[in-house]
Design a protein around this motif. Structure first.
Motif, PDB file in Angstrom:
ATOM      1  N   ARG A 183      17.552  15.513 -19.663  1.00 19.28           N
ATOM      2  CA  ARG A 183      19.170  15.427 -19.744  1.00 19.28           C
ATOM      3  C   ARG A 183      19.523  16.763 -20.507  1.00 19.28           C
ATOM      4  O   ARG A 183      20.292  17.272 -19.108  1.00 19.28           O
ATOM      5  N   GLN A 184      18.879  18.018 -20.749  1.00 22.85           N
ATOM      6  CA  GLN A 184      19.213  19.031 -20.341  1.00 22.85           C
ATOM      7  C   GLN A 184      19.455  20.051 -19.143  1.00 22.85           C
ATOM      8  O   GLN A 184      19.926  21.085 -19.342  1.00 22.85           O
ATOM      9  N   ARG A 185      18.657  19.566 -18.260  1.00 27.04           N
ATOM     10  CA  ARG A 185      18.457  20.347 -16.881  1.00 27.04           C
ATOM     11  C   ARG A 185      20.019  19.724 -15.778  1.00 27.04           C
ATOM     12  O   ARG A 185      19.985  20.057 -15.057  1.00 27.04           O
ATOM     13  N   ASN A 186      20.333  18.508 -16.266  1.00 28.10           N
ATOM     14  CA  ASN A 186      20.726  17.711 -15.413  1.00 28.10           C
ATOM     15  C   ASN A 186      22.219  18.659 -15.007  1.00 28.10           C
ATOM     16  O   ASN A 186      23.769  18.603 -15.960  1.00 28.10           O
ATOM     17  N   GLN A 187      22.570  18.954 -13.686  1.00 26.01           N
ATOM     18  CA  GLN A 187      23.334  19.424 -13.080  1.00 26.01           C
ATOM     19  C   GLN A 187      24.547  18.886 -12.826  1.00 26.01           C
ATOM     20  O   GLN A 187      25.738  19.108 -12.145  1.00 26.01           O
TER      21      GLN A 187
END
Length: 199
Positions: free
Chosen positions: A85-89
Protein backbone atom coordinates in the motif's frame (compact mmCIF):
# COMPACT_ATOMS: atom_id res chain seq x y z
CA UNK A 1 -5.55 -26.82 8.31
CA UNK A 2 -5.59 -25.02 11.66
CA UNK A 3 -5.77 -21.25 12.05
CA UNK A 4 -2.50 -21.54 13.97
CA UNK A 5 -0.71 -22.78 10.84
CA UNK A 6 -1.81 -19.76 8.83
CA UNK A 7 -1.03 -17.44 11.74
CA UNK A 8 2.53 -18.77 11.86
CA UNK A 9 2.88 -18.28 8.10
CA UNK A 10 1.57 -14.73 8.37
CA UNK A 11 3.92 -13.92 11.25
CA UNK A 12 6.88 -15.29 9.31
CA UNK A 13 6.18 -13.00 6.35
CA UNK A 14 5.33 -10.07 8.64
CA UNK A 15 8.88 -10.25 10.01
CA UNK A 16 10.37 -10.54 6.52
CA UNK A 17 8.31 -7.74 4.94
CA UNK A 18 10.44 -4.66 5.80
CA UNK A 19 13.51 -6.14 4.07
CA UNK A 20 11.76 -8.30 1.48
CA UNK A 21 12.51 -6.10 -1.53
CA UNK A 22 16.19 -5.52 -0.74
CA UNK A 23 17.08 -9.21 -0.67
CA UNK A 24 17.89 -11.52 -3.59
CA UNK A 25 14.21 -12.02 -4.21
CA UNK A 26 13.95 -8.61 -5.85
CA UNK A 27 16.17 -9.43 -8.83
CA UNK A 28 14.92 -13.01 -9.03
CA UNK A 29 11.22 -12.09 -8.95
CA UNK A 30 11.72 -9.22 -11.37
CA UNK A 31 13.23 -11.62 -13.88
CA UNK A 32 10.37 -14.09 -13.39
CA UNK A 33 7.72 -11.36 -13.72
CA UNK A 34 9.33 -10.00 -16.87
CA UNK A 35 9.41 -13.41 -18.54
CA UNK A 36 5.91 -14.31 -17.36
CA UNK A 37 4.44 -11.14 -18.85
CA UNK A 38 5.56 -12.32 -22.29
CA UNK A 39 2.82 -14.98 -22.07
CA UNK A 40 0.06 -12.92 -20.43
CA UNK A 41 -3.02 -12.12 -22.50
CA UNK A 42 -5.46 -9.61 -21.02
CA UNK A 43 -8.15 -7.31 -22.32
CA UNK A 44 -7.28 -3.65 -21.78
CA UNK A 45 -9.66 -3.12 -18.84
CA UNK A 46 -9.12 -6.50 -17.20
CA UNK A 47 -9.88 -7.10 -13.54
CA UNK A 48 -7.16 -9.30 -12.03
CA UNK A 49 -6.22 -10.90 -8.72
CA UNK A 50 -2.70 -11.59 -7.43
CA UNK A 51 -2.70 -14.35 -4.80
CA UNK A 52 0.20 -14.09 -2.38
CA UNK A 53 0.90 -10.60 -3.71
CA UNK A 54 3.63 -9.79 -1.19
CA UNK A 55 4.81 -6.20 -1.61
CA UNK A 56 2.79 -5.72 -4.81
CA UNK A 57 5.54 -5.78 -7.41
CA UNK A 58 3.66 -7.89 -9.96
CA UNK A 59 0.48 -5.82 -9.81
CA UNK A 60 2.55 -2.68 -10.27
CA UNK A 61 4.09 -4.17 -13.41
CA UNK A 62 0.69 -5.24 -14.72
CA UNK A 63 -0.84 -1.82 -14.04
CA UNK A 64 2.07 -0.15 -15.85
CA UNK A 65 1.78 -2.43 -18.89
CA UNK A 66 -2.04 -2.31 -19.01
CA UNK A 67 -3.10 1.29 -18.23
CA UNK A 68 -6.79 0.46 -17.77
CA UNK A 69 -6.28 -2.68 -15.69
CA UNK A 70 -7.81 -2.98 -12.22
CA UNK A 71 -6.13 -5.26 -9.72
CA UNK A 72 -6.52 -6.73 -6.26
CA UNK A 73 -3.63 -8.12 -4.25
CA UNK A 74 -4.35 -10.67 -1.53
CA UNK A 75 -1.88 -11.85 1.10
CA UNK A 76 -1.88 -13.44 4.56
CA UNK A 77 0.70 -10.98 5.84
CA UNK A 78 -0.53 -7.58 7.00
CA UNK A 79 3.04 -6.24 6.90
CA UNK A 80 3.55 -7.31 3.28
CA UNK A 81 0.29 -5.54 2.47
CA UNK A 82 1.41 -2.43 4.34
CA UNK A 83 4.52 -2.32 2.14
CA UNK A 84 2.38 -2.80 -0.97
CA UNK A 85 0.00 0.00 0.00
CA UNK A 86 2.82 2.41 0.81
CA UNK A 87 4.37 1.86 -2.63
CA UNK A 88 1.11 1.79 -4.58
CA UNK A 89 1.53 4.19 -7.51
CA UNK A 90 -1.92 3.34 -8.88
CA UNK A 91 -4.25 3.73 -5.86
CA UNK A 92 -7.30 4.30 -8.06
CA UNK A 93 -6.78 0.98 -9.82
CA UNK A 94 -4.97 -1.29 -7.34
CA UNK A 95 -6.09 -2.39 -3.87
CA UNK A 96 -4.53 -4.75 -1.35
CA UNK A 97 -6.45 -6.85 1.18
CA UNK A 98 -5.62 -9.50 3.75
CA UNK A 99 -7.04 -12.97 3.19
CA UNK A 100 -6.53 -16.70 2.81
CA UNK A 101 -6.24 -18.30 -0.64
CA UNK A 102 -8.32 -21.26 0.58
CA UNK A 103 -11.35 -19.03 1.20
CA UNK A 104 -11.29 -16.07 -1.16
CA UNK A 105 -13.49 -13.11 -0.17
CA UNK A 106 -14.67 -12.48 -3.73
CA UNK A 107 -17.74 -13.10 -5.84
CA UNK A 108 -18.07 -15.90 -8.35
CA UNK A 109 -16.67 -14.93 -11.76
CA UNK A 110 -15.24 -11.64 -10.49
CA UNK A 111 -11.85 -11.77 -12.23
CA UNK A 112 -10.54 -12.06 -15.78
CA UNK A 113 -7.23 -13.48 -14.55
CA UNK A 114 -5.57 -14.71 -11.37
CA UNK A 115 -1.80 -14.69 -10.79
CA UNK A 116 0.31 -16.66 -8.33
CA UNK A 117 4.11 -16.33 -8.23
CA UNK A 118 6.28 -18.57 -6.01
CA UNK A 119 3.46 -18.85 -3.50
CA UNK A 120 1.67 -22.07 -4.43
CA UNK A 121 4.43 -24.03 -2.68
CA UNK A 122 3.23 -22.65 0.68
CA UNK A 123 -0.38 -23.85 0.38
CA UNK A 124 -1.22 -26.94 2.48
CA UNK A 125 -4.43 -27.63 0.49
CA UNK A 126 -3.65 -26.94 -3.18
CA UNK A 127 -6.89 -28.44 -4.51
CA UNK A 128 -8.92 -26.11 -2.31
CA UNK A 129 -6.95 -23.11 -3.58
CA UNK A 130 -7.46 -24.17 -7.20
CA UNK A 131 -11.17 -24.65 -6.55
CA UNK A 132 -11.38 -21.11 -5.20
CA UNK A 133 -9.41 -19.76 -8.16
CA UNK A 134 -11.85 -21.41 -10.57
CA UNK A 135 -14.80 -19.99 -8.64
CA UNK A 136 -13.62 -16.38 -8.82
CA UNK A 137 -12.53 -16.56 -12.49
CA UNK A 138 -15.06 -15.67 -15.15
CA UNK A 139 -15.79 -18.13 -17.94
CA UNK A 140 -12.61 -18.39 -20.01
CA UNK A 141 -10.55 -16.53 -17.42
CA UNK A 142 -6.94 -17.61 -16.93
CA UNK A 143 -4.83 -18.63 -13.97
CA UNK A 144 -1.12 -17.85 -14.35
CA UNK A 145 0.73 -20.12 -11.92
CA UNK A 146 4.50 -19.60 -11.70
CA UNK A 147 6.38 -21.84 -9.29
CA UNK A 148 9.16 -24.39 -8.98
CA UNK A 149 8.55 -27.68 -10.74
CA UNK A 150 10.26 -30.54 -8.93
CA UNK A 151 9.44 -33.76 -7.09
CA UNK A 152 11.53 -32.80 -4.05
CA UNK A 153 9.94 -32.05 -0.70
CA UNK A 154 11.68 -29.34 1.26
CA UNK A 155 11.49 -28.38 4.93
CA UNK A 156 13.36 -25.19 5.76
CA UNK A 157 13.90 -24.63 9.49
CA UNK A 158 12.94 -20.94 9.31
CA UNK A 159 9.75 -21.43 7.23
CA UNK A 160 6.61 -22.76 8.96
CA UNK A 161 5.29 -25.95 7.36
CA UNK A 162 6.71 -28.08 4.56
CA UNK A 163 7.10 -26.50 1.15
CA UNK A 164 5.39 -28.51 -1.58
CA UNK A 165 6.60 -28.49 -5.17
CA UNK A 166 4.51 -29.85 -8.04
CA UNK A 167 5.85 -31.30 -11.29
CA UNK A 168 4.03 -30.08 -14.37
CA UNK A 169 2.07 -33.32 -14.78
CA UNK A 170 0.84 -33.05 -11.20
CA UNK A 171 -0.23 -29.45 -11.77
CA UNK A 172 -2.33 -30.68 -14.68
CA UNK A 173 -3.87 -33.41 -12.54
CA UNK A 174 -4.76 -31.02 -9.71
CA UNK A 175 -6.24 -28.54 -12.16
CA UNK A 176 -8.32 -31.23 -13.83
CA UNK A 177 -9.74 -32.20 -10.44
CA UNK A 178 -11.43 -28.80 -10.13
CA UNK A 179 -12.32 -28.27 -13.78
CA UNK A 180 -9.46 -26.01 -14.88
CA UNK A 181 -8.03 -26.75 -18.34
CA UNK A 182 -4.26 -26.69 -18.83
CA UNK A 183 -3.35 -24.54 -21.83
CA UNK A 184 0.46 -24.45 -21.68
CA UNK A 185 3.65 -24.70 -19.65
CA UNK A 186 6.54 -22.28 -20.17
CA UNK A 187 10.02 -22.33 -18.69
CA UNK A 188 10.83 -19.05 -16.94
CA UNK A 189 14.01 -19.32 -14.88
CA UNK A 190 15.94 -21.68 -12.59
CA UNK A 191 13.45 -24.56 -12.55
CA UNK A 192 10.53 -22.13 -12.30
CA UNK A 193 7.77 -22.89 -14.80
CA UNK A 194 4.65 -20.97 -15.72
CA UNK A 195 1.48 -23.02 -16.10
CA UNK A 196 -1.48 -21.33 -17.78
CA UNK A 197 -4.90 -22.72 -16.84
CA UNK A 198 -8.32 -21.70 -18.14
CA UNK A 199 -11.65 -21.71 -16.34
Amino acid sequence: MSDNFFERKANFFDRWAPNYDILFTTVFYQAIHKRMLEYVELRSAANVLDLGCGTGRLLHRLATQFPHLRGTGLDLSKEMLRQARQRNQYPKRLIYIQGNAESLPFAQGQFDAVFNTISFLHYPNPTQVLSEVKRVLNQGGRFYLADYSTTRKVKLPFVPGQLKFYPLQQREYLADQVGLKTLAHHYLLSNVFLTILRA
